[in-house]
Write an enzyme that holds these catalytic residues in place. Structure first.
Site, PDB file in Angstrom:
ATOM      1  N   ASP A  48     -28.629  37.771 -76.100  1.00 45.75           N
ATOM      2  CA  ASP A  48     -29.022  37.356 -74.752  1.00 45.75           C
ATOM      3  C   ASP A  48     -29.108  38.534 -73.781  1.00 45.75           C
ATOM      4  OD1 ASP A  48     -26.396  37.909 -74.639  1.00 45.75           O
ATOM      5  OD2 ASP A  48     -25.791  36.062 -73.619  1.00 45.75           O
ATOM      6  N   HIS A 254     -44.137  64.439 -79.757  1.00 46.04           N
ATOM      7  CA  HIS A 254     -43.370  63.322 -79.176  1.00 46.04           C
ATOM      8  C   HIS A 254     -41.957  63.323 -79.743  1.00 46.04           C
ATOM      9  CE1 HIS A 254     -47.354  61.014 -78.249  1.00 46.04           C
ATOM     10  NE2 HIS A 254     -47.125  62.009 -77.421  1.00 46.04           N
ATOM     11  N   ASP A 271     -40.038  67.752 -71.402  1.00 40.03           N
ATOM     12  CA  ASP A 271     -41.112  66.937 -70.823  1.00 40.03           C
ATOM     13  C   ASP A 271     -40.420  65.667 -70.349  1.00 40.03           C
ATOM     14  OD1 ASP A 271     -43.273  65.365 -70.170  1.00 40.03           O
ATOM     15  OD2 ASP A 271     -44.412  65.818 -71.989  1.00 40.03           O
ATOM     16  N   ASP A 282     -44.751  63.404 -64.048  1.00 43.08           N
ATOM     17  CA  ASP A 282     -44.847  63.873 -65.443  1.00 43.08           C
ATOM     18  C   ASP A 282     -44.813  65.404 -65.414  1.00 43.08           C
ATOM     19  OD1 ASP A 282     -45.351  64.132 -68.140  1.00 43.08           O
ATOM     20  OD2 ASP A 282     -47.356  63.236 -68.098  1.00 43.08           O
ATOM     21  N   HIS A 365     -53.757  68.524 -78.417  1.00 42.95           N
ATOM     22  CA  HIS A 365     -53.902  67.416 -77.455  1.00 42.95           C
ATOM     23  C   HIS A 365     -54.819  67.845 -76.318  1.00 42.95           C
ATOM     24  CE1 HIS A 365     -51.067  69.330 -74.600  1.00 42.95           C
ATOM     25  NE2 HIS A 365     -50.277  69.581 -75.637  1.00 42.95           N
ATOM     26  N   HIS A 369     -54.368  63.824 -68.337  1.00 46.03           N
ATOM     27  CA  HIS A 369     -54.644  62.376 -68.332  1.00 46.03           C
ATOM     28  C   HIS A 369     -54.450  61.888 -66.910  1.00 46.03           C
ATOM     29  CE1 HIS A 369     -50.250  61.907 -68.184  1.00 46.03           C
ATOM     30  NE2 HIS A 369     -50.182  62.813 -69.147  1.00 46.03           N
ATOM     31  N   HIS A 376     -49.590  57.365 -68.199  1.00 46.28           N
ATOM     32  CA  HIS A 376     -50.967  57.487 -68.679  1.00 46.28           C
ATOM     33  C   HIS A 376     -51.715  56.383 -67.943  1.00 46.28           C
ATOM     34  CE1 HIS A 376     -49.591  59.536 -72.681  1.00 46.28           C
ATOM     35  NE2 HIS A 376     -49.367  60.262 -71.613  1.00 46.28           N
ATOM     36  N   GLU A 408     -51.811  70.081 -68.421  1.00 52.93           N
ATOM     37  CA  GLU A 408     -50.710  70.329 -69.339  1.00 52.93           C
ATOM     38  C   GLU A 408     -51.114  71.014 -70.650  1.00 52.93           C
ATOM     39  OE1 GLU A 408     -49.143  66.795 -71.329  1.00 52.93           O
ATOM     40  OE2 GLU A 408     -50.281  65.538 -69.946  1.00 52.93           O
ATOM     41  N   TYR A 412     -48.402  75.382 -79.887  1.00 54.06           N
ATOM     42  CA  TYR A 412     -47.346  74.939 -80.800  1.00 54.06           C
ATOM     43  C   TYR A 412     -47.543  75.689 -82.115  1.00 54.06           C
ATOM     44  CZ  TYR A 412     -47.811  71.489 -77.164  1.00 54.06           C
ATOM     45  OH  TYR A 412     -47.948  70.896 -75.924  1.00 54.06           O
ATOM     46  N   ARG A 429     -45.212  74.110 -73.608  1.00 56.07           N
ATOM     47  CA  ARG A 429     -46.153  73.318 -72.802  1.00 56.07           C
ATOM     48  C   ARG A 429     -45.744  73.495 -71.346  1.00 56.07           C
ATOM     49  NH1 ARG A 429     -46.009  69.043 -75.361  1.00 56.07           N
ATOM     50  NH2 ARG A 429     -44.547  67.662 -74.279  1.00 56.07           N
ATOM     51  N   GLU A 431     -46.636  71.640 -67.674  1.00 56.71           N
ATOM     52  CA  GLU A 431     -47.338  70.454 -67.172  1.00 56.71           C
ATOM     53  C   GLU A 431     -47.010  70.202 -65.701  1.00 56.71           C
ATOM     54  OE1 GLU A 431     -46.180  66.694 -69.008  1.00 56.71           O
ATOM     55  OE2 GLU A 431     -48.080  65.804 -68.376  1.00 56.71           O
TER      56      GLU A 431
END
Ligand code: GLY
Ligand code: MN
Ligand code: MN
Length: 464
Positions: A48, A254, A271, A282, A365, A369, A376, A408, A412, A429, A431
């Site tokens: 619950d 990710h 990130d 972001d 990538h 975005h 996103h 961003e 890698y 990265r 961003e």
């Protein structure tokens, strides 16, 4: 218990009313009809216990109301004096409010949020068939939820069952969201003000994380600094699952929440950013666990930073959504050639690397975005029509003042025989969140340092 004022949205009621009016005007222009938009389902986590409730962004965009079990109905065929903007929500309930907190109830919600009428949610299945009967069209989020599709089928069936008494069901069902996507794509001043505050909190969280980091800490200890800072400043939640990735983990795009140790000599990629009052931020920063970039790390870092600068420069009204990405790709690809990560002898030069997409193993990538209520965010990336590009796709969307997008780029570099060993396991990265302005763009997230020297200086302060 929370008071109604504390729960009310920070955006003025008039703003939401004006948005509903825009939708109604768009539906009237298409011949009228009824639009139905539920808020989102509560989702059980186990037994619950629920997941934290999060409104549907489209619903919130048009209402500012965020209690579970609510539905908005817009009647674009309303005659003079008939309600056009109608809320269904939970009734007041003294016992439930003791357990779960304040509920507006239909009357107070109508008053506080500026609807023409409001009903208990328990009346939805009775009222909706009445409302859609004899209307030309039904607009809803077509095919996005099996539950909603089933409800719509039920409402239509109820109307059709009355066909012998001369009542007709809507002759067409149309997708509601494209109208809202277009509206959400260009942010108004109220939205930008909230996004600015969200960005500021997230930037502070990144600064705290950089200051707190020492070699030997675990990824989750650093993540805790971020989460603490979000909540300390009133952000309701992270805008997405935070990534804190040490060393080679930064090459996993990710990377899930982890417990790896950030070792002396590792870079850490964070990130992470908060959601505030329904709007996301972001931010990604990459910094050395021990406060000093190695020469190889610094070399790649400066390539990514230069790629980001080129992409930011290319972010302005009147250019294609793809322009910042192409600008970043050029700088990153040249960097891959200069460092020898891509073997110069195998390529005719930069154009060849770009044409062959030889950068893809190291940059897989896109450079940005849309961002807004969702990290996103809603909105098409391509124009509805226009001459196809080389791949036969419709042309990329043109950037307009008020659009919000991330910038961003990253690199890698995994361990691989073809790559000079000094660059192995470096993931970077950078961003930031940009609002397109008349002059170009404004970065909302630069309260956290981005230049390598500035990052080192910030980390040195806290190590002294
Ligand atoms: N944090 C999600 C993204 O950068 O797209
Ligand atoms: Mn992003
Ligand atoms: Mn991100």
């Amino acid at each position: 218990m929370n008071s109604p004022t504390e729960l009310a949205s920070p955006i003025a009621v008039d703003i939401y009313r004006a948005r509903r009016e825009r939708v109604l005007a768009a539906l009237r222009a298409q011949g009228g009809g009824i639009a139905i938009l539920p808020i989102a389902q509560e989702v059980m986590r186990n037994r619950d216990t629920d997941y934290s409730f999060r409104h549907d962004s489209y619903f919130y965009y048009l209402t500012g109301f965020n209690e579970p079990e609510a539905t908005l109905v817009l009647n674009a065929s309303a005659k003079d004096g008939e309600p056009a903007s109608i809320l269904f929500c939970r009734e007041k309930n003294a016992e439930r409010e003791t357990w779960e907190g304040f509920r507006f109830g239909p009357d107070a919600a109508r008053e506080a949020f500026g609807f023409d009428a409001a009903f208990p949610i328990s009346a939805l299945d009775e009222e909706v068939p009445r409302m859609i009967a004899d209307k030309p069209a039904l607009y809803y989020a077509l095919g996005t939820s099996a539950e909603l599709d089933a409800k719509v089928r039920g409402w239509l069936a109820t109307v059709r069952a009355q066909s012998r008494s001369g009542v007709r069901a809507p002759a067409k069902a149309e997708h509601l969201l494209p109208i809202l996507d277009e509206m959400r794509l260009v942010k108004d001043a109220h939205e930008i003000a909230i996004m600015r505050r969200a960005a500021s909190i997230s930037a502070e969280a990144h600064r705290c994380a950089m200051r707190a980091t020492r070699s030997g800490m675990r990824e989750y200890e650093i993540e805790a600094e971020l989460l603490y800072t979000f909540r300390r400043h009133g952000a309701q939640a992270p805008a997405y699952r935070s990534i804190v990735a040490a060393g080679a983990n930064a090459c996993v795009l990710h990377y899930p929440p982890g417990n790896a140790i950030a070792r002396d000599g590792d870079l850490i990629l964070i990130d992470a950013a908060c959601e505030l009052d329904g709007y996301a931020s972001d931010i990604t920063r990459t910094f050395p666990a021990n406060g000093r970039f190695t020469p190889a790390q610094r070399e790649l870092y400066d390539i990514v930073l230069a790629a980001q600068a080129a992409a930011v420069e290319a972010t302005r009204p009147g250019v294609s959504f793809d322009a910042p990405h192409q600008a970043a790709l050029k700088v990153l690809s040249q960097g891959l050639l200069d460092t020898g990560i891509l073997d110069k002898t195998k390529f005719g030069g930069l154009d060849d690397v770009l044409a062959q997409r030889a950068y893809a193993p190291f940059y897989m990538h896109r450079t940005g975005h849309w961002i807004g209520m969702d990290v996103h965010d809603a909105g098409e990336y391509r124009e509805a029509e226009g001459p196809p590009d080389e791949q036969g796709a419709r042309p990329w969307r043109m950037l307009l003042t008020g659009m919000a997008l991330t910038v961003e780029p990253g690199l890698y570099v995994r361990a691989a025989e073809s790559v000079p060993e000094g660059y192995w396991n470096i993931g970077i990265r950078i961003e930031d969140d940009a609002i397109v302005t008349e002059a170009g763009c404004e970065l909302l997230t630069r309260e956290v340092p981005v230049a390598a020297d500035e990052i080192e200086a910030l980390m040195r302060e806290s190590n002294d």
